[in-house]
Design an enzyme around this catalytic site. Structure first.
Site, PDB file in Angstrom:
ATOM      1  N   THR A   1     -12.300  -0.296   6.300  1.00  0.00           N
ATOM      2  CA  THR A   1     -11.399  -1.793   6.831  1.00  0.00           C
ATOM      3  C   THR A   1     -10.774  -1.936   7.443  1.00  0.00           C
ATOM      4  O   THR A   1     -10.101  -0.802   7.017  1.00  0.00           O
ATOM      5  CB  THR A   1     -11.285  -2.427   5.054  1.00  0.00           C
TER       6      THR A   1
ATOM      7  N   LYS B   1     -14.270  -8.945   5.907  1.00  0.00           N
ATOM      8  CA  LYS B   1     -13.863  -8.165   5.307  1.00  0.00           C
ATOM      9  C   LYS B   1     -12.435  -8.776   4.793  1.00  0.00           C
ATOM     10  O   LYS B   1     -11.804  -8.913   3.815  1.00  0.00           O
ATOM     11  CB  LYS B   1     -14.003  -6.447   5.126  1.00  0.00           C
TER      12      LYS B   1
ATOM     13  N   LYS C   1      -2.173  -1.658   3.760  1.00  0.00           N
ATOM     14  CA  LYS C   1      -2.447  -2.033   5.367  1.00  0.00           C
ATOM     15  C   LYS C   1      -4.043  -3.875   4.803  1.00  0.00           C
ATOM     16  O   LYS C   1      -3.645  -3.819   5.826  1.00  0.00           O
ATOM     17  CB  LYS C   1      -3.856  -1.073   4.956  1.00  0.00           C
TER      18      LYS C   1
END
Lengths: 454, 454
Positions: B103, B183, B251
């Site tokens: 990701t 995502k 993140k």
């Protein structure tokens, strides 16, 4: 006009806490015959020691007085004092004055006449007169007094109020409840600015700046506020004896948020500040000085802001103690500028719902605990919706809103890169983004942040 | 079309962490010749122990392979792998496939073709294919795969992707970067729902409810989510070995907030969730399971959610263990309903800026980690701006928005009265207030919360 309360008159003073004690002492000095009352023996003994007279029941407090001053902590204490058996309503002489100095929800004051009427005491002459200036102002007889009530009632209390206030600092804001409304606006800013002070000093710390020197430089900057000067020093000196306790701001920011709920005004800034005070209370520090909120941040960043580990002294010549350009200090100031700007806008929006004239709000807060550099610069143009650069709005950067916003985007990333959860800054930043798309053509002033509430 | 990668083909797999290991094992089981690579000796030894082959340099990993899989933690690791001397770009055979499962920020994928071209490797066939389903999905070969890239490249990887995914769970979302965009939307919801789970269980605890029974009742309610079921259990069982670490969501929520900054979309929900993960990281828990965020709240309320002090068991018959009406449980469910509703709306607004079709977003997230009861019920009408009750929008209460809002005003007060700083709930509540004044006539569905972004 009913005869006014003169020096030599007999007054009752209920609530001899840190504020009430100072005010009662100043009334004594001005020649009034003051009887004090407080459920705390310590408070009564202190008042006696310093020359006052006390009553041990409300009934004796009220005997033969012309006016009763009330400075209690919350609505429930006020209710007890007024409506308990042998309380003020049962015992105060007819046509007495009742000056309520406490900060209470405006609705409490607005409903009080009906509640007095219901117990047959419409004769009591009520004044809604919360104060600003803290313990120092109370001690020095230099408070600001924020009045709601009739002109007649105010006139008959004039000498009393003058004895506890600074020259020219009695503001008549309107009918009963409007004093409390105005006080609420001042508290909105004061409360937010306490948390802002904690966040600014924490941000400086995680970037490696010396806290004390940063403090002095912020005082001269666009990020300054009356509260920052005062409470910032408590934070630096780790000075926690309560001048004003965390619990007070849990109550006062709660009043703000309740009003914002009633009027359906989003108040992300006030509610983040409330949650910060709430967290402090939940951690068991409700009775400590409100500046203690700094410890919430210190606890997260893992160091005290005054710890000397790895700190750079920001210098006044644009270079820090290593001779490098002082970008960190600039960023702390920008950080604080956005928070105070957003707080000013939120306050301005709330002021509109209250129906107070912007001029009165500006005059009062400019000289009270809620003042800040951003408030001074931007409140008037916000109130007028004057957001183009040629309408007198002051920009913080040459190209105004867009440049300001891009700085803040960078600083928001910087903040999280230092693992600092600066929730007040983030709330202000989200407001700025929301205003961005709602601005009208030509609105380049940063004051256009107020378009969030469009 | 270029020849597709078949079983028996030689693959490289870079990144044998908890996700990568499971995926590489499933590729082995499917008959591919997989060489693994990881800088960690422990990770390499585990892969060898379970039947894999490893390389100790990227150059040997890439020798004679047809495709390289990448499952590293962040852009900097990906950069090192690709662009360091003797890295993938220097050593992978011509026309190899490069499947990036990590990701990463969508912009990373979008810029990668130019960066490959700049080093003379335009021949590499790139696929943007982040996954959803966690360690369990990786271990069971039951991931959802979210693809961006050309149809041809996808077709040539089909067998590889099928070996690690659940049936019918490969979604082609568009060009390079669009997989990562999708995502990002899923992670937005998943991350928010973790913090929401922590807040709901904390709210239940301060109101005296038994955490485990509350958990089971929420599962059947409007406040449920895939994440709540999964991470709620970690929270109850105090099960912190990292399935997915706090750092991962620092993140991933950072990617969401960066995108929201770039598009000037206010995202108060995502940013509050980010700050909660950030606080957890600042306190030294970045490598613990993301469910560890519950401890931030436990630390404030001064007790573990599973502590049995003074707890009531909420009962399924509308009465609690004392036989009283179960208002507290209802309030916890309402609390969670608002948070998930606001998160759905924020996700819907972000989806619009991304340019993905709402149908694809709905299909994918409905079966992935970002799903929730509120998402299922309201995302389609939000995407269509269908906010009147007769357009198929589902209300949560008979009179819709206004009644919903008045419940939330009450619950917000209730929350602060228990000294719980539920910042995610508060952010959602401020959004609800902002939407209130922007709704158009007849928009009585709670889905109209999306008008906040008008």
């Amino acid at each position: 006009m009913v005869a006014s309360v003169q020096s030599q008159s007999r007054l009752g003073f209920a609530g001899l806490g840190s504020m009430g004690h100072g005010m009662a002492m100043n009334l004594l000095s001005a020649g009034f015959h003051v009887t004090g009352f407080d459920p705390s023996l310590t408070a009564r003994e202190r008042f006696i020691r310093e020359g006052g007279t006390v009553a041990t029941t409300v009934a004796t407090l009220c005997k033969d007085i012309e006016a009763c001053m009330v400075m209690v902590a919350n609505p429930s204490q006020a209710d007890g004092l007024l409506f308990d058996p042998d309380g003020i309503c049962d015992t105060i002489p007819r046509s007495s004055l009742l000056c309520i100095f406490s900060t209470l929800p405006p609705s409490y004051l607005q409903q009080l006449p009906q509640r007095l009427a219901a117990v047959g005491r419409s004769d009591i002459r009520l004044l809604d007169c919360p104060v600003s200036g803290g313990v120092i102002g109370a001690t020095n007889g230099a408070l600001t007094i924020i009045v709601g009530g009739s002109q007649d009632t105010l006139a008959s209390c004039q000498h009393v109020l003058e004895a506890v206030s600074a020259p020219q600092r009695i503001f008549h804001c309107g009918d009963l409840g409007m004093g409390s409304m105005m006080k609420m606006l001042n508290q909105h800013l004061a409360g937010v600015h306490i948390v802002a002070a904690a966040e600014m000093l924490s941000f400086a710390k995680v970037m490696g700046l010396d806290a004390r020197e940063t403090y002095h430089q912020i005082l001269d900057s666009q990020a300054s506020s009356w509260i920052f000067k005062d409470r910032g020093l408590h934070m630096l000196d780790r000075d926690w004896p309560p001048a004003s306790a965390v619990d007070i701001f849990v109550k006062d920011m709660g009043i703000v948020c309740d009003w914002a709920d009633k009027t359906s005004v989003p108040c992300p800034i006030a509610s983040q500040a409330l949650l910060c005070f709430t967290e402090c209370k939940a951690r068991g520090h409700g009775r400590k000085d409100d500046a203690y909120v700094i410890t919430i941040y210190e606890n997260i960043i893992g160091t005290q802001i005054t710890a000397s580990n790895g700190t750079l002294a920001p210098g006044r010549n644009g270079k820090n103690s290593l001779g490098l350009p002082n970008a960190q200090l600039d960023d702390v100031i920008k950080y604080g500028t956005l928070v105070h700007l957003a707080a000013t806008a939120e306050c301005c929006r709330l002021a509109e719902t209250v129906g107070l004239s912007p001029e009165v709000v500006y005059d009062l807060i400019s000289g009270a605990a809620g003042s800040s550099a951003q408030f001074q610069d931007h409140f008037p143009s916000m109130a007028e919706r004057a957001f183009t650069s040629d309408t007198g709005a002051v920009d913080n950067s040459p190209s105004g809103f867009d440049e300001f916003k891009s700085h803040m985007t960078r600083i928001n990333r910087l903040m999280t890169s230092f693992n600092l959860p600066g929730r007040l800054f983030d709330a202000a930043y989200q407001i700025l983004k929301g205003a961005h798309s709602r601005r009208r053509s030509g609105e380049t002033s940063v004051a256009a942040i107020m378009r969030f509430w469009t």
